[in-house]
Structure formats: C-alpha cells, structure tokens
Write an enzyme that holds these catalytic residues in place. Structure first.
Site, short mmCIF file in Angstrom:
data_model
loop_
_atom_site.label_atom_id
_atom_site.label_comp_id
_atom_site.label_asym_id
_atom_site.label_seq_id
_atom_site.Cartn_x
_atom_site.Cartn_y
_atom_site.Cartn_z
CE1 TYR A 79 -3.55 2.88 0.79
CE2 TYR A 79 -1.96 3.28 2.68
CZ TYR A 79 -3.06 3.71 1.85
OH TYR A 79 -3.83 4.77 2.03
CD GLU B 15 -8.19 7.23 5.15
OE1 GLU B 15 -7.84 7.28 6.28
OE2 GLU B 15 -7.08 7.31 4.62
CD1 TRP C 47 -3.85 2.19 5.98
CD2 TRP C 47 -5.73 3.02 6.20
NE1 TRP C 47 -4.40 2.45 4.61
CE2 TRP C 47 -5.42 2.64 4.68
CE3 TRP C 47 -7.07 3.24 6.54
CZ2 TRP C 47 -6.49 3.08 3.78
CZ3 TRP C 47 -8.07 3.69 5.35
CH2 TRP C 47 -7.72 3.38 4.14
#
Length: 187
Positions: free
Chosen positions: A18, A40, A48
């Site tokens: 990522y 988000e 995350w």
C-alpha cells in the site's frame, strides 16, 4: 538493495505494498476519492491496517464503492451489511456511508466533480512536507480543520479533522513520506 521506506509500513507485506503503490499518490478520480473517503471513515478510531485487511471485503459489500448505488441503499441492504463479518459492522458508519454517498453527489453537482471541490483546498497541487520521521507528521492541521468543517457543513459524517488529514495523506493532497523514503520524490 532495499529501498528506504517510511517507518509506519515496515513489517507487513500488505502495508508495504500500500505504501509503495498508493499512499501519497495524487488522486483526481472521483471513484477512487470516494473509496478512500469511505475507508477513512471506517478507520476512525481503528488502525489503518485493520481497514486495509478488509478492503476487498468492503469493495464486495459496497458494490465496488459505486456511490450512485450506495446513495440508494435500502434498509434491507443496510441490515445485510450489518451482518457481513467481512467488514467493520458499525451501524453509524454503515449509515454514514449512505449519507456520504448522497452528499458526495451533491458536491459533484455543485462543483462538477468531487475532485475539483477537494483539490481546491490545496490549490490543485500537493503540499510537500519535509519530515525525517513519520512520527513527526501531524495528525491534523489547520487546513484539515477547515476541510473537515466544510465537509460536515455539506452533510458528510465521520469526517473529523484527523480522518480528513489521513484522507489528504492517502490521496496525495499532502506528501508526508519521510524525506529519505524512496517514494518522497516519486509522488
């Protein structure tokens, strides 16, 4: 030879991929901006990596983040999402996804695209910060405060200033790669 990467992603192949391929790359595509915005909002209060590990499940559950479909989700669809163990089953966040899709389309109507709207906050170009250590990057800024307030005024939910700053980082509105990270100059 290993390239230097931002310290936050080291040790998890998914996190590193990522970081290497997506994080901080300027995104101007509305569909991708919507996906990041929703991910988000689900991340609020969580890490995350938790969201990232469920990303494919989110894509399946939320019709590949097709905001036009999501804006019209029925109570039955919402109920089925709340039973889906592959996603984060937070009732308020699931409902916020529907209302955020509706707000997203209203912004598109007003500004031509969500991208045009959100990128105006940085005059259309990324803000390039200079941090030696990712821990020095802020969790929010006066700009993310302003954008958060504007999004909330437009009906978006779960868009506090920290979530908004994370969105800005992820979509390349700000470049918070460590200065010695190989991606710092690339994005």
């Amino acid at each position: 030879m290993n390239k230097h990467k931002c310290g936050w992603c080291i040790g998890d192949p998914l996190y590193e991929a990522y970081h290497d391929e997506e994080w901080g790359v300027p995104v101007k595509d509305d569909a991708t901006l919507f996906e990041f915005l929703i991910l988000e909002t689900f991340q609020a209060g969580l890490s995350w990596i938790t969201v990232l590990k469920k990303r494919e499940n989110f894509r399946k559950a939320f019709d590949q983040f097709d905001y036009k479909k999501i804006a019209n989700y029925t109570e039955d669809k919402i109920a089925s999402l709340l039973q889906d163990a592959g996603i984060i089953r937070n009732k308020l966040k699931v409902r916020a996804t529907v209302s955020n899709a509706q707000a997203f389309m209203k912004v598109q109507e007003e500004f031509g695209s969500f991208s045009d709207y959100i990128w105006k906050f940085v005059d259309g170009k990324p803000i390039k910060n200079s941090f030696n250590n990712y821990k020095d990057a802020p969790a929010n800024t006066p700009l993310s405060d302003t954008l958060s307030k504007d999004l909330k005024k437009r009906g978006f939910k779960f868009v506090g200033t920290t979530v908004v700053y994370a969105h800005m980082q992820a979509t390349g509105m700000v470049n918070d790669h460590e200065v010695n990270c190989f991606r710092y100059e690339e994005v």
